[in-house]
Scaffold this motif. Structure first.
Motif, PDB file in Angstrom:
ATOM      1  N   TYR A 343       0.944  -1.164   0.078  1.00 24.37           N
ATOM      2  CA  TYR A 343      -0.211  -0.004  -0.043  1.00 24.37           C
ATOM      3  C   TYR A 343       0.902   1.084   0.093  1.00 24.37           C
ATOM      4  N   ILE A 344       0.337   2.142  -0.753  1.00 22.29           N
ATOM      5  CA  ILE A 344       1.276   3.633  -1.095  1.00 22.29           C
ATOM      6  C   ILE A 344       0.234   4.489  -1.342  1.00 22.29           C
ATOM      7  N   ASP A 345       0.378   5.795  -0.169  1.00 20.69           N
ATOM      8  CA  ASP A 345      -0.416   6.939  -0.750  1.00 20.69           C
ATOM      9  C   ASP A 345       0.538   8.189  -0.519  1.00 20.69           C
ATOM     10  N   GLY A 346      -0.009   9.186  -0.953  1.00 21.51           N
ATOM     11  CA  GLY A 346       0.562  10.444  -0.553  1.00 21.51           C
ATOM     12  C   GLY A 346      -0.584  11.836  -1.183  1.00 21.51           C
ATOM     13  N   GLY A 347       0.050  12.767  -0.559  1.00 21.77           N
ATOM     14  CA  GLY A 347      -0.889  13.995  -1.056  1.00 21.77           C
ATOM     15  C   GLY A 347      -0.194  15.452  -0.479  1.00 21.77           C
ATOM     16  N   VAL A 348      -0.822  16.332  -0.917  1.00 16.57           N
ATOM     17  CA  VAL A 348      -0.608  17.739  -0.563  1.00 16.57           C
ATOM     18  C   VAL A 348      -1.647  18.639  -0.034  1.00 16.57           C
ATOM     19  N   GLN A 349      -1.392  19.201   0.775  1.00  8.35           N
ATOM     20  CA  GLN A 349      -2.415  20.204   1.628  1.00  8.35           C
ATOM     21  C   GLN A 349      -1.888  21.664   1.669  1.00  8.35           C
ATOM     22  N   VAL A 350      -2.611  22.448   1.099  1.00  9.24           N
ATOM     23  CA  VAL A 350      -2.389  23.909   1.072  1.00  9.24           C
ATOM     24  C   VAL A 350      -3.144  24.705   1.970  1.00  9.24           C
ATOM     25  N   THR A 351      -2.853  25.650   3.073  1.00 11.16           N
ATOM     26  CA  THR A 351      -3.411  26.478   3.729  1.00 11.16           C
ATOM     27  C   THR A 351      -2.891  27.933   3.724  1.00 11.16           C
ATOM     28  N   GLY A 352      -3.756  28.705   4.210  1.00 14.60           N
ATOM     29  CA  GLY A 352      -3.163  30.110   4.365  1.00 14.60           C
ATOM     30  C   GLY A 352      -2.649  30.841   3.035  1.00 14.60           C
ATOM     31  N   PHE A 353      -3.732  30.523   1.970  1.00 14.59           N
ATOM     32  CA  PHE A 353      -3.159  31.068   0.548  1.00 14.59           C
ATOM     33  C   PHE A 353      -4.073  32.259   0.328  1.00 14.59           C
ATOM     34  N   SER A 354      -5.154  32.680   1.234  1.00 15.42           N
ATOM     35  CA  SER A 354      -6.241  33.654   0.953  1.00 15.42           C
ATOM     36  C   SER A 354      -6.241  34.556   2.124  1.00 15.42           C
ATOM     37  N   GLU A 355      -6.145  35.913   2.224  1.00 11.55           N
ATOM     38  CA  GLU A 355      -6.247  36.778   3.303  1.00 11.55           C
ATOM     39  C   GLU A 355      -7.880  36.946   3.659  1.00 11.55           C
ATOM     40  N   ARG A 356      -8.548  36.727   2.767  1.00 15.29           N
ATOM     41  CA  ARG A 356      -9.832  36.796   2.693  1.00 15.29           C
ATOM     42  C   ARG A 356     -10.404  35.501   3.369  1.00 15.29           C
ATOM     43  N   ARG A 357     -10.003  34.611   3.150  1.00 16.29           N
ATOM     44  CA  ARG A 357     -10.215  33.035   3.491  1.00 16.29           C
ATOM     45  C   ARG A 357      -9.016  32.313   4.190  1.00 16.29           C
ATOM     46  N   PRO A 358      -8.518  32.800   5.331  1.00 17.94           N
ATOM     47  CA  PRO A 358      -7.408  32.276   6.074  1.00 17.94           C
ATOM     48  C   PRO A 358      -7.631  30.920   6.467  1.00 17.94           C
ATOM     49  N   ASN A 359      -8.822  30.322   6.638  1.00 16.03           N
ATOM     50  CA  ASN A 359      -8.804  28.961   7.235  1.00 16.03           C
ATOM     51  C   ASN A 359      -9.642  27.768   6.013  1.00 16.03           C
ATOM     52  N   ASP A 360      -9.409  28.369   4.943  1.00 14.35           N
ATOM     53  CA  ASP A 360      -9.619  27.414   3.892  1.00 14.35           C
ATOM     54  C   ASP A 360      -8.647  26.363   3.497  1.00 14.35           C
ATOM     55  N   LYS A 361      -8.884  25.178   2.973  1.00 15.12           N
ATOM     56  CA  LYS A 361      -7.677  24.553   2.587  1.00 15.12           C
ATOM     57  C   LYS A 361      -7.832  23.640   1.342  1.00 15.12           C
ATOM     58  N   ILE A 362      -6.848  23.475   0.502  1.00 14.94           N
ATOM     59  CA  ILE A 362      -7.011  22.809  -0.576  1.00 14.94           C
ATOM     60  C   ILE A 362      -6.283  21.337  -0.473  1.00 14.94           C
ATOM     61  N   GLY A 363      -6.762  20.230  -0.900  1.00 15.13           N
ATOM     62  CA  GLY A 363      -6.097  19.031  -0.940  1.00 15.13           C
ATOM     63  C   GLY A 363      -6.138  18.142  -2.246  1.00 15.13           C
ATOM     64  N   ALA A 364      -5.036  17.511  -2.455  1.00 14.26           N
ATOM     65  CA  ALA A 364      -5.129  16.472  -3.499  1.00 14.26           C
ATOM     66  C   ALA A 364      -3.972  15.211  -3.259  1.00 14.26           C
ATOM     67  N   ALA A 365      -4.644  14.230  -3.641  1.00 16.23           N
ATOM     68  CA  ALA A 365      -3.983  13.093  -2.649  1.00 16.23           C
ATOM     69  C   ALA A 365      -4.295  11.769  -3.776  1.00 16.23           C
ATOM     70  N   ILE A 366      -3.391  10.845  -3.649  1.00 15.18           N
ATOM     71  CA  ILE A 366      -3.823   9.735  -4.355  1.00 15.18           C
ATOM     72  C   ILE A 366      -3.497   8.345  -3.565  1.00 15.18           C
ATOM     73  N   THR A 367      -4.076   7.406  -3.651  1.00 14.31           N
ATOM     74  CA  THR A 367      -3.975   6.113  -3.095  1.00 14.31           C
ATOM     75  C   THR A 367      -3.674   4.707  -3.913  1.00 14.31           C
ATOM     76  N   TYR A 368      -3.133   3.987  -3.596  1.00 18.12           N
ATOM     77  CA  TYR A 368      -2.632   2.726  -4.388  1.00 18.12           C
ATOM     78  C   TYR A 368      -2.571   1.419  -3.471  1.00 18.12           C
ATOM     79  N   ALA A 369      -3.522   0.316  -3.619  1.00 20.32           N
ATOM     80  CA  ALA A 369      -3.469  -0.776  -2.921  1.00 20.32           C
ATOM     81  C   ALA A 369      -3.296  -1.970  -4.168  1.00 20.32           C
ATOM     82  N   ARG A 370      -2.235  -2.768  -3.722  1.00 20.04           N
ATOM     83  CA  ARG A 370      -1.917  -3.864  -4.625  1.00 20.04           C
ATOM     84  C   ARG A 370      -2.196  -5.235  -4.185  1.00 20.04           C
TER      85      ARG A 370
END
Length: 453
Positions: A343-370
């Motif tokens: 099993y392998i997974d990984g991802g990226v999370q982005v926060t603090g990218f907007s002064e108007r929306r300081p607590n919003d988050k963006i996420g992208a991830a992938i999982t792989y189960a053999r």
């Protein structure tokens, strides 16, 4: 006798009284609400002074697979989480001790269960409808917090094989890894089934932390039924099953002049129960062989090793506590007794990218189960003995993209998309009469709403 009022005068009087109440009611209602809020705050403060706190979180999801899966469709599912935390030192003088308990009220359908047929559920809150106790434990702090001992019914997914950058994702495998969630009895100690156990956490040095736990090895009795049915309310408190051990070492560090924090975790687990061979019977024949019993051989013990790497890649210009974070996890288990071996997974999370929306988050991830070699060979055996070109399972993988928006404090709305490749590891579509076609890849769209009361 008093002279009766004329009908018009009575009507006018009644109208005047109603008008008076109509003007007074909003003010009285507002006053009542204000007093209720003050009383609630006062009661909350009194309980806090005693060391007692309460929490309530509701997660609701509308999810649908626009294409693929077993069939197309949409569902709504929800989970209410009611919890309490008690500082036992403030309440009763028990130095360094805290108590925690929470219950789930789960309702709605499951998209993976009813429409897709995949191994790694598209939602971490998907479960059979029930009201159940989840956690109930006491934690003792010793030597200034350098050693923490937790005893009671508890999950393993919060601290073990975990990353702080995976919390934004909805897919279950991006919380509790897809391999342990599939191969351990009842899915291992993770939502919605926790088990009795003892966890030790030791701060060995400023950067090195050790974790070790022993849990009861199964949240439900043996049998063909779903574990959630066999333990319907989380009250079995099983302690006689073969135990499950897990341990890990976590090393923290900082990179570069920007002091970007990161950590590397390595660990292993060991289960002392018995597990079904994925291919062979006790007589050494394939389970697909008509000459055999068809019953899988029982293999003693099971184990796995795992690693987690997480790294902050950049600080946010708005808040140094936020920014871009990355995680990757990997785990391996024996192929003969497990449906998933890698099993392998990984991802990226982005926060603090907007002064108007300081607590919003963006996420992208992938999982792989053999799918393990044992399970693959079993599929090949079915082909050989039946003459039907059934699919040979190979892997299941999922891509998730999500945006978490804070509508107002305590209210989060999260649109998400998942693409499920080879549901069930490439399993046979149950709707195919010829049994030669895989379940089609599924495209899932949805919205999760989280309300913290």
């Amino acid at each position: 006798m008093p002279t009766p009022w004329p009908a018009r005068m009575r009507a006018a009087a009644i109208a005047a009284i109603c008008l008076l109440f109509a003007h007074a009611a909003p003010a009285r209602a507002a006053e009542f609400v204000a007093r209720a809020e003050v009383a609630a705050k006062d009661a909350k403060q009194i309980l806090a002074d005693w060391g007692i706190g309460f929490s309530a979180t509701y997660i609701g999801e509308a999810l649908g697979n626009a294409s693929g899966g077993i069939r197309r469709g949409a569902i709504y599912t929800g989970r209410l989480d009611l919890g309490t935390d008690v500082d036992l030192e403030r309440l009763m003088g028990w130095s360094g001790a805290t108590f925690h308990a929470n219950i789930y009220q789960i309702h709605g359908d499951g998209l993976s269960r009813d429409y897709i047929g995949n191994l790694m559920l598209v939602s971490g809150i998907e479960a059979l409808p029930a009201t159940r106790l989840y956690e109930m434990w006491i934690e003792q702090s010793l030597w200034g917090g350098r050693l923490m001992i937790k005893v009671g019914q508890q999950p393993s997914d919060i601290e073990f094989i975990d990353s702080k950058y995976d919390d934004v994702f909805a897919n279950s495998a991006l919380g509790w890894p897809g391999i342990t969630g599939v191969i351990l009895p009842s899915g291992g100690p993770s939502p919605p089934l926790a088990v009795p156990g003892i966890r030790l956490k030791a701060q060995l040095t400023e950067r090195l932390t050790a974790y070790f736990a022993v849990f009861d090895g199964d949240a439900a009795p043996a049998g063909p039924q779903d574990p959630q049915i066999k333990n319907p309310h989380g009250l079995l408190f099983r302690v006689n099953d073969p135990p499950w051990f897990i341990g890990q070492l976590k090393y923290g560090f900082e990179l570069g002049a920007a002091s970007l924090p990161g950590s590397i975790t390595g660990g292993a687990w060991y289960h002392m129960g018995t597990f079904d061979d994925q291919r062979l019977t006790a007589q050494g024949l394939s389970q697909a062989d008509p000459a055999g019993s068809g019953e899988p051989a029982n293999l003693r013990r099971n184990q796995g090793i795992f690693a987690v790497y997480e790294q902050k890649l950049a600080h946010s210009a708005l808040d140094p506590q936020k920014g871009i974070g990355f995680f990757a996890r990997a785990s391996v288990s024996p192929s003969d007794r497990n449906l998933v071996s890698v099993y392998i997974d990984g991802g990226v999370q982005v926060t603090g990218f907007s002064e108007r929306r300081p607590n919003d988050k963006i996420g992208a991830a992938i999982t792989y189960a053999r799918i393990s070699d044992g399970a693959r060979q079993f599929d090949r055996d079915i082909r050989e003995f039946t003459g039907i070109a059934t699919p040979v399972r190979d892997f299941e993988a999922i891509v998730e993209l999500t945006y978490l928006a804070e509508v107002k404090p305590g209210v989060l709305v999260q649109p998400l998309f998942q693409y499920v490749m080879h549901p069930g590891g490439g399993a046979v579509d149950p709707n195919d009469p010829a049994q030669t076609r895989r379940i089609k890849d599924a495209a899932v769209f949805g919205v999760r709403t989280t309300i913290n009361f």
